[in-house]
Write a protein that holds these residues in place. Structure first.
Motif: not given
Length: 140
Positions: A95-99, A76-77, A104-107
């Motif tokens: 957001i990164q922890q939840v993703a 996800i961006a 999911y990875y966060v960009s």
């Protein structure tokens, strides 16, 4: 490297393919996929046999190749106005922890407060480079 089975011992460099596992296990590539993902109807014996072959070769599935087939990136961006602002850093970490919990990875995309740059980031979503987007606008 084993000359009889060139795939053996190559697992650390990600060059072992599902086809190598299939050959060692004496099954089809689709059976390897089903056994390792849990999709499909296979006997416990077949699943165990395929998983043992995968372990022997140190096989690691290629998530990018799998994503291409399923059209899923597991990314996800996160678009923020200014990554230098500690508030956005804190939000990004959350957001990164939840993703990560959802696989999911966060960009991270910083617009640097440039008007319209957030709209440019939408191209990531439209082009299928990310599965979703969290957009934090500078102005309401």
């Amino acid at each position: 490297m084993n000359k009889a089975n060139p795939a053996q011992g190559r697992g650390d460099d990600l060059s072992v393919k599902a086809a190598d596992v299939a050959k060692l296990a004496g099954v089809s590539v689709s059976t390897v996929s089903m056994a390792l993902t849990g999709n499909g109807r296979l006997s416990a014996k077949t699943i165990e046999h395929v998983r043992a072959a995968a372990a022997q070769l140190n096989y690691v599935p290629n998530a990018q190749a799998s994503g291409l087939r399923r059209r899923i990136t597991h990314r996800i961006a996160l678009v923020v106005p200014d990554i230098g602002n500690s508030v956005y850093v804190s939000i990004a970490k959350s957001i990164q922890q939840v993703a990560k919990g959802w696989g999911y990875y966060v960009s991270l995309v910083s617009t640097d407060g440039v008007e319209g740059a957030d709209m440019d980031a939408l191209h990531l979503l439209r082009n299928g480079q990310v599965d979703g987007m969290v957009l934090i606008a500078l102005k309401p």
